[in-house]
Design a protein around this motif. Structure first.
Motif, PDB file in Angstrom:
ATOM      1  N   LEU A   4      21.877 -19.996  -7.900  1.00 51.66           N
ATOM      2  CA  LEU A   4      22.653 -21.188  -8.256  1.00 51.66           C
ATOM      3  C   LEU A   4      22.833 -22.034  -6.992  1.00 51.66           C
ATOM      4  O   LEU A   4      23.321 -21.533  -5.969  1.00 51.66           O
ATOM      5  N   MET A  85      29.626 -19.875 -13.017  1.00 46.83           N
ATOM      6  CA  MET A  85      29.050 -18.754 -12.260  1.00 46.83           C
ATOM      7  C   MET A  85      28.816 -17.554 -13.179  1.00 46.83           C
ATOM      8  O   MET A  85      27.776 -16.900 -13.118  1.00 46.83           O
ATOM      9  N   VAL A  93      23.986 -17.406  -4.426  1.00 41.76           N
ATOM     10  CA  VAL A  93      24.379 -18.820  -4.503  1.00 41.76           C
ATOM     11  C   VAL A  93      24.086 -19.460  -3.162  1.00 41.76           C
ATOM     12  O   VAL A  93      24.315 -18.861  -2.104  1.00 41.76           O
ATOM     13  N   HIS A  95      25.287 -22.626  -1.060  1.00 40.71           N
ATOM     14  CA  HIS A  95      26.443 -23.531  -1.134  1.00 40.71           C
ATOM     15  C   HIS A  95      26.267 -24.734  -0.198  1.00 40.71           C
ATOM     16  O   HIS A  95      26.498 -24.652   1.004  1.00 40.71           O
TER      17      HIS A  95
END
Ligand SMILES: NC(=O)c1ccc[n+]([C@@H]2O[C@H](COP(=O)([O-])OP(=O)(O)OC[C@H]3O[C@@H](n4cnc5c(N)ncnc54)[C@H](O)[C@@H]3O)[C@@H](O)[C@H]2O)c1
Length: 389
Positions: A4, A85, A93, A95
């Motif tokens: 993600l 999430m 992830v 960020h």
């Protein structure tokens, strides 16, 4: 891997999301799209015309067959972040989802508070989601080389071994950041370090240098996929700004004496560094710090390189030393370590004539979109900028 990308609609995030998707990972993007609001509020715009995120993702799917899940959510909204999430269930992830402009954070009190709340609260919410719902998820967090400042000793990768009164320890490297934005990144680093120590999270802090360039192989596949390129005095970074200034015949705006030295990297290396960090994850409980830049330059070095490349293309390029709006050392020692990503396999794209030519050509192609009023620095470190009051 399921990855993600938080802040995946932004400059580094969009290029990274496409790179990872093209490599066969299952990619999701989470972004509040707030960056597009700041552009509207400050009356600035990317030099390259960027499409809306839904259109970008749909076109990527048409061209490659790869899907990217989209979550429009603010990381400061814990519930929305947790829902996204848990639904996506990432292995890792990345960020990028922060307010990342030093000048923006120095406009005045409101912007300084916003920057620190947005960045620190968003990251803290993320740490709690990982701890409570996805404890094995590897956090790859974008920090910045600006966290270190410009100390009169070599900069190491995250930690420094110190002998004090006969005793020795390895501690987080002391930080002397140069803006409220950079301070927000230091606060993030400390919070992530703490979460790794107390909860056993696995995290990599990528202390990234200043990124230049605009194209990656994926973003050049179609005009709909083009990445953003900022040239204004708030979000534009130095080398991208200089190329655009050269293209429109504006003198290159060197702040102060121009001896400020920093680490830099090509956006094609940003995406590769993130991938290398993902493929070689930190261990449980480890707070790993990698300095993510490939070369060091002073502002004067960059101005000279752009002048030379521009002159060879027939442009008339002048350099102007303008009063420095920032409070920073203009001549100083700077030597930073950057071996860990090379050890993981990074093959750097060094700053070349061909990169400068390609960036200058992008700037020339879109020069009709340049608003010259956006070029001068509008934010002073010493006082609130009257233009924003
Ligand atoms: N661009 C550089 O030269 C550079 C250098 C060093 C470090 N970095 C770091 O890399 C990261 C990405 O930088 P960039 O240049 O791509 O910035 P950017 O502004 O282009 O992208 C950031 C994205 O994050 C999103 N975002 C911001 N706050 C959010 C929130 N609370 N919730 C969800 N989304 C949010 C924005 O909408 C935007 O799309 C930043 O953390 C920055 O500190 C960038």
């Amino acid at each position: 891997m399921r990855i993600l990308v938080l802040g995946g609609d932004g400059y580094c995030g969009w290029a990274t999301a496409l790179h990872l998707s093209q490599r066969g990972h299952d990619v999701g993007i989470l972004d509040s799209l707030i960056r597009r609001d700041w552009d509207r509020q400050l009356k600035i715009a990317s030099l390259t015309p960027i499409c809306g995120i839904e259109r970008r993702i749909a076109r990527w799917h048409e061209l490659t067959g790869h899907s990217i899940d989209l979550y429009v959510a603010d990381m400061c909204n814990h519930e929305a972040l947790e829902t996204a999430m848990v639904r996506f269930a990432p292995d890792a992830v990345v960020h990028f989802g922060e307010q990342r402009s030093a000048p923006y954070s120095m406009i005045g009190r409101k912007e300084a508070v916003f920057t620190q709340v947005n960045n620190v609260v968003g990251t803290l919410n993320l740490l709690y989601v990982i701890h409570e719902k996805l404890p094995d998820c590897h956090l790859v967090k974008l920090g910045t080389m600006g966290e270190y400042g410009t100390p009169n000793i070599d900069i190491e990768e995250g930690y420094l071994t110190i002998t004090h009164k006969g005793r020795t320890d390895t501690l987080l490297y002391p930080k002397q950041p140069g803006s409220y934005y950079h301070l927000s990144k230091v606060h993030d680093s400390h919070n992530i370090h703490f979460a790794c120590r107390i909860w056993g999270l696995r995290a990599t802090d990528l202390n990234q240098g200043v990124v230049y360039g605009v194209h990656t192989p994926e973003t050049t596949m179609d005009r709909t996929l083009v990445n953003r390129l900022d040239y204004d005095g708030i979000f534009g970074t130095v080398l991208n700004r200089f190329c655009i200034q050269a293209a429109i015949g504006h003198p290159l705006t060197v702040y102060g004496r121009g001896g400020q030295c920093r680490g830099f990297l090509d956006i094609r290396d940003t995406v590769r560094c993130v991938e290398l960090a993902l493929l070689n994850p930190a261990k449980a409980g480890e707070f790993r710090v990698l300095n993510q830049f490939t070369e060091q330059f002073t502002v004067n070095d960059l101005a000279q390189k752009v002048r030379q490349a521009g002159t060879e293309m027939g442009l008339d390029v002048e350099i102007e030393n303008v009063p420095n709006p920032r409070v920073e050392k203009e001549e100083h020692y700077y030597h930073a370590a950057n071996t860990k990503l090379l050890e993981l396999g990074l093959k750097p794209h060094c700053l070349s004539q061909s990169l400068l030519d390609s960036l200058l050509n992008v700037a020339i192609d879109y020069k009709d979109r340049v608003d010259e009023n956006m070029i001068p620095p509008r934010v002073s470190w010493r006082s609130c900028a009257p233009v924003f009051q």
